[in-house]
Scaffold this motif. Structure first.
Motif, PDB file in Angstrom:
ATOM      1  N   VAL A  23      38.508  42.107  27.387  1.00 45.25           N
ATOM      2  CA  VAL A  23      38.205  41.419  28.648  1.00 45.25           C
ATOM      3  C   VAL A  23      36.795  40.831  28.574  1.00 45.25           C
ATOM      4  O   VAL A  23      35.803  41.548  28.538  1.00 45.25           O
ATOM      5  CB  VAL A  23      38.344  42.386  29.843  1.00 45.25           C
ATOM      6  CG1 VAL A  23      37.943  41.682  31.143  1.00 45.25           C
ATOM      7  CG2 VAL A  23      39.783  42.887  29.944  1.00 45.25           C
ATOM      8  N   LYS A  25      35.360  38.332  30.597  1.00 45.94           N
ATOM      9  CA  LYS A  25      34.798  37.630  31.761  1.00 45.94           C
ATOM     10  C   LYS A  25      33.284  37.848  31.820  1.00 45.94           C
ATOM     11  O   LYS A  25      32.816  38.952  31.517  1.00 45.94           O
ATOM     12  CB  LYS A  25      35.461  38.129  33.051  1.00 45.94           C
ATOM     13  CG  LYS A  25      35.245  39.603  33.333  1.00 45.94           C
ATOM     14  CD  LYS A  25      36.016  40.057  34.587  1.00 45.94           C
ATOM     15  CE  LYS A  25      35.808  41.528  34.855  1.00 45.94           C
ATOM     16  NZ  LYS A  25      37.046  42.247  35.172  1.00 45.94           N
ATOM     17  N   ASN A  46      39.245  36.454  34.156  1.00 46.24           N
ATOM     18  CA  ASN A  46      39.601  36.600  35.571  1.00 46.24           C
ATOM     19  C   ASN A  46      39.410  35.337  36.398  1.00 46.24           C
ATOM     20  O   ASN A  46      39.911  35.264  37.510  1.00 46.24           O
ATOM     21  CB  ASN A  46      38.720  37.658  36.246  1.00 46.24           C
ATOM     22  CG  ASN A  46      39.038  39.047  35.828  1.00 46.24           C
ATOM     23  OD1 ASN A  46      39.056  39.330  34.633  1.00 46.24           O
ATOM     24  ND2 ASN A  46      39.301  39.921  36.786  1.00 46.24           N
ATOM     25  N   ILE A  67      43.983  37.715  33.864  1.00 44.46           N
ATOM     26  CA  ILE A  67      44.154  39.049  34.462  1.00 44.46           C
ATOM     27  C   ILE A  67      43.606  39.135  35.884  1.00 44.46           C
ATOM     28  O   ILE A  67      43.640  40.187  36.503  1.00 44.46           O
ATOM     29  CB  ILE A  67      43.492  40.146  33.583  1.00 44.46           C
ATOM     30  CG1 ILE A  67      41.983  39.931  33.487  1.00 44.46           C
ATOM     31  CG2 ILE A  67      44.110  40.157  32.182  1.00 44.46           C
ATOM     32  CD1 ILE A  67      41.250  41.102  32.844  1.00 44.46           C
ATOM     33  N   MET A 151      52.083  45.202  35.520  1.00 42.58           N
ATOM     34  CA  MET A 151      50.647  45.423  35.401  1.00 42.58           C
ATOM     35  C   MET A 151      50.178  46.211  36.625  1.00 42.58           C
ATOM     36  O   MET A 151      50.735  46.048  37.710  1.00 42.58           O
ATOM     37  CB  MET A 151      49.954  44.058  35.362  1.00 42.58           C
ATOM     38  CG  MET A 151      48.453  44.082  35.243  1.00 42.58           C
ATOM     39  SD  MET A 151      47.618  43.923  36.822  1.00 42.58           S
ATOM     40  CE  MET A 151      46.026  43.309  36.281  1.00 42.58           C
ATOM     41  N   MET A 153      46.569  48.582  38.384  1.00 37.40           N
ATOM     42  CA  MET A 153      45.229  49.153  38.326  1.00 37.40           C
ATOM     43  C   MET A 153      45.208  50.455  39.117  1.00 37.40           C
ATOM     44  O   MET A 153      45.664  50.500  40.253  1.00 37.40           O
ATOM     45  CB  MET A 153      44.200  48.185  38.919  1.00 37.40           C
ATOM     46  CG  MET A 153      43.941  47.002  37.995  1.00 37.40           C
ATOM     47  SD  MET A 153      42.959  45.741  38.809  1.00 37.40           S
ATOM     48  CE  MET A 153      41.322  46.354  38.448  1.00 37.40           C
ATOM     49  N   MET A 191      41.803  50.615  31.438  1.00 36.35           N
ATOM     50  CA  MET A 191      40.595  49.824  31.245  1.00 36.35           C
ATOM     51  C   MET A 191      39.573  50.715  30.515  1.00 36.35           C
ATOM     52  O   MET A 191      39.931  51.760  29.975  1.00 36.35           O
ATOM     53  CB  MET A 191      40.056  49.339  32.597  1.00 36.35           C
ATOM     54  CG  MET A 191      41.190  48.903  33.520  1.00 36.35           C
ATOM     55  SD  MET A 191      40.753  47.853  34.916  1.00 36.35           S
ATOM     56  CE  MET A 191      39.217  48.474  35.508  1.00 36.35           C
ATOM     57  N   SER A 192      38.313  50.278  30.489  1.00 34.60           N
ATOM     58  CA  SER A 192      37.313  51.022  29.705  1.00 34.60           C
ATOM     59  C   SER A 192      37.289  52.518  30.025  1.00 34.60           C
ATOM     60  O   SER A 192      37.183  53.348  29.127  1.00 34.60           O
ATOM     61  CB  SER A 192      35.913  50.437  29.939  1.00 34.60           C
ATOM     62  OG  SER A 192      35.815  49.185  29.304  1.00 34.60           O
ATOM     63  N   ARG A 207      43.426  46.774  28.840  1.00 37.41           N
ATOM     64  CA  ARG A 207      42.480  45.683  29.094  1.00 37.41           C
ATOM     65  C   ARG A 207      41.083  46.276  29.116  1.00 37.41           C
ATOM     66  O   ARG A 207      40.678  46.896  30.093  1.00 37.41           O
ATOM     67  CB  ARG A 207      42.794  45.030  30.438  1.00 37.41           C
ATOM     68  CG  ARG A 207      44.253  44.614  30.635  1.00 37.41           C
ATOM     69  CD  ARG A 207      44.487  44.071  32.043  1.00 37.41           C
ATOM     70  NE  ARG A 207      44.025  44.993  33.079  1.00 37.41           N
ATOM     71  CZ  ARG A 207      44.816  45.842  33.737  1.00 37.41           C
ATOM     72  NH1 ARG A 207      46.109  45.878  33.508  1.00 37.41           N
ATOM     73  NH2 ARG A 207      44.302  46.651  34.648  1.00 37.41           N
ATOM     74  N   VAL A 208      40.370  46.106  28.017  1.00 45.37           N
ATOM     75  CA  VAL A 208      39.072  46.782  27.879  1.00 45.37           C
ATOM     76  C   VAL A 208      37.945  45.753  27.798  1.00 45.37           C
ATOM     77  O   VAL A 208      37.963  44.882  26.922  1.00 45.37           O
ATOM     78  CB  VAL A 208      39.072  47.696  26.643  1.00 45.37           C
ATOM     79  CG1 VAL A 208      37.722  48.385  26.497  1.00 45.37           C
ATOM     80  CG2 VAL A 208      40.185  48.742  26.746  1.00 45.37           C
ATOM     81  N   GLY A 209      36.984  45.850  28.723  1.00 49.83           N
ATOM     82  CA  GLY A 209      35.865  44.911  28.748  1.00 49.83           C
ATOM     83  C   GLY A 209      34.538  45.541  28.383  1.00 49.83           C
ATOM     84  O   GLY A 209      34.035  45.396  27.268  1.00 49.83           O
ATOM     85  N   SER A 210      33.956  46.277  29.314  1.00 50.98           N
ATOM     86  CA  SER A 210      32.576  46.740  29.148  1.00 50.98           C
ATOM     87  C   SER A 210      32.381  47.654  27.937  1.00 50.98           C
ATOM     88  O   SER A 210      31.308  47.649  27.336  1.00 50.98           O
ATOM     89  CB  SER A 210      32.079  47.414  30.430  1.00 50.98           C
ATOM     90  OG  SER A 210      33.053  48.250  30.972  1.00 50.98           O
ATOM     91  N   ARG A 216      28.734  44.245  32.496  1.00 53.69           N
ATOM     92  CA  ARG A 216      28.662  42.848  32.924  1.00 53.69           C
ATOM     93  C   ARG A 216      27.509  42.631  33.891  1.00 53.69           C
ATOM     94  O   ARG A 216      27.224  43.481  34.723  1.00 53.69           O
ATOM     95  CB  ARG A 216      29.975  42.441  33.604  1.00 53.69           C
ATOM     96  CG  ARG A 216      31.121  42.246  32.634  1.00 53.69           C
ATOM     97  CD  ARG A 216      32.407  41.925  33.352  1.00 53.69           C
ATOM     98  NE  ARG A 216      32.922  43.035  34.147  1.00 53.69           N
ATOM     99  CZ  ARG A 216      33.691  44.013  33.652  1.00 53.69           C
ATOM    100  NH1 ARG A 216      34.015  44.043  32.381  1.00 53.69           N
ATOM    101  NH2 ARG A 216      34.117  44.973  34.443  1.00 53.69           N
TER     102      ARG A 216
HETATM  103  C1  LIG Z   1      37.329  43.382  34.549  1.00 52.68           C
HETATM  104  C2  LIG Z   1      38.713  43.874  34.392  1.00 52.68           C
HETATM  105  C3  LIG Z   1      39.054  44.747  33.339  1.00 52.68           C
HETATM  106  C4  LIG Z   1      38.062  45.327  32.371  1.00 52.68           C
HETATM  107  O1  LIG Z   1      37.282  46.295  32.989  1.00 52.68           O
HETATM  108  P1  LIG Z   1      36.328  47.282  32.123  1.00 52.68           P
HETATM  109  O2  LIG Z   1      36.129  48.430  33.009  1.00 52.68           O
HETATM  110  O3  LIG Z   1      35.067  46.500  31.862  1.00 52.68           O
HETATM  111  O4  LIG Z   1      37.033  47.608  30.876  1.00 52.68           O
HETATM  112  C5  LIG Z   1      40.394  45.110  33.204  1.00 52.68           C
HETATM  113  N1  LIG Z   1      41.346  44.651  34.054  1.00 52.68           N
HETATM  114  C6  LIG Z   1      41.047  43.822  35.067  1.00 52.68           C
HETATM  115  C7  LIG Z   1      42.140  43.348  35.967  1.00 52.68           C
HETATM  116  C8  LIG Z   1      39.735  43.419  35.280  1.00 52.68           C
HETATM  117  O5  LIG Z   1      39.452  42.607  36.307  1.00 52.68           O
END
Ligand SMILES: *Cc1c(COP(=O)(O)O)cnc(C)c1O
Length: 220
Positions: A23, A25, A46, A67, A151, A153, A191-192, A207-210, A216
């Motif tokens: 991820v 963004k 996003n 996403i 999907m 959360m 996620m993370s 879905r892994v971002g940080s 961010r």
């Molecule tokens: C930002 C986001 C993520 C990633 O989040 P992290 O906690 O940084 O891994 C995953 N899914 C969605 C829908 C997001 O908006």
């Protein structure tokens, strides 16, 4: 640790059948390219405008996952190239995606977003709403969109057992749909903070971002 090292570490902690979406963004092209050069091809964004700019500037073999919360009037901007739209939660949005897919002469893959959190702020369909959508004649008419899975959360909390029970409720619902003959190969959750728990609960796409790119900074 570098982005490449972070990526390798996350990859080493998930089984090979699970897809890792990085991820990206708010992150720069340079940061994305570090992950790309380490072999990453699936990226999640996003915001439509940010995705458009990145799609224009970055390599064409990237698979872009949308996403975020997608507004119907913006579908046409990403319809030509988006790989998978994760957050579909209304028939209206789905009809618009189908319409834009026809214009672009392609089939667009998507996931239905299911509401599993114990919070009022999260988007998504309830199980009952999802059942009703799947059973509707309007849904059956859509030929240029392809349902690939669900999907969700989890609640934004440190309470791992609450997150686990939310993930498990999605998994049970998915199994019930599959038993009715609806193919759902992709389950996008984790996620993370919870991707390992997610995989243990049956996620096939995290879905892994940080954890890959660092925290961010939205003020930039
Ligand atoms: C930002 C986001 C993520 C990633 O989040 P992290 O906690 O940084 O891994 C995953 N899914 C969605 C829908 C997001 O908006």
């Amino acid at each position: 640790m570098s982005i490449q090292e972070n990526l390798k570490k996350v990859q080493s902690q998930i089984p090979s059948h699970v897809c890792l979406v990085a991820v990206s963004k708010t992150k720069s092209n340079e940061e994305l390219m570090q992950a790309y050069q380490a072999g990453q091809r699936d990226f999640g964004e996003n915001y439509v405008q940010e995705l458009l700019t990145k799609n224009e500037q970055l390599p064409k073999d990237i698979r872009w996952h949308f996403i975020g919360h997608l507004q119907s009037n913006k579908v046409k901007q990403i319809a030509a190239f988006v790989y998978l739209i994760h957050g579909v939660e209304s028939l209206k949005l789905l009809q618009e995606i189908n319409k834009q897919a026809i214009k672009n002469n392609r089939i667009i893959s998507y996931l239905l977003q299911i509401y599993i959190a114990k919070e009022e702020t999260k988007f998504g369909l309830s199980f009952e709403e999802c059942d009703a959508l799947l059973a509707s004649s309007e849904f059956a008419e859509l030929k240029n969109v392809q349902l690939k899975g669900l999907m969700a959360m989890a609640s934004f909390t440190d309470n791992q057992s609450l997150i686990q029970s939310e993930f498990q409720s999605l998994k049970s619902y998915t199994d019930a749909l599959q038993n009715r003959g609806i193919q759902l190969p992709i389950l996008s959750f984790g996620m993370s903070g919870d991707y390992q728990l997610a995989v243990a609960c049956g996620s096939t796409l995290v879905r892994v971002g940080s954890l890959i790119f660092g925290e961010r900074n939205y003020s930039k």
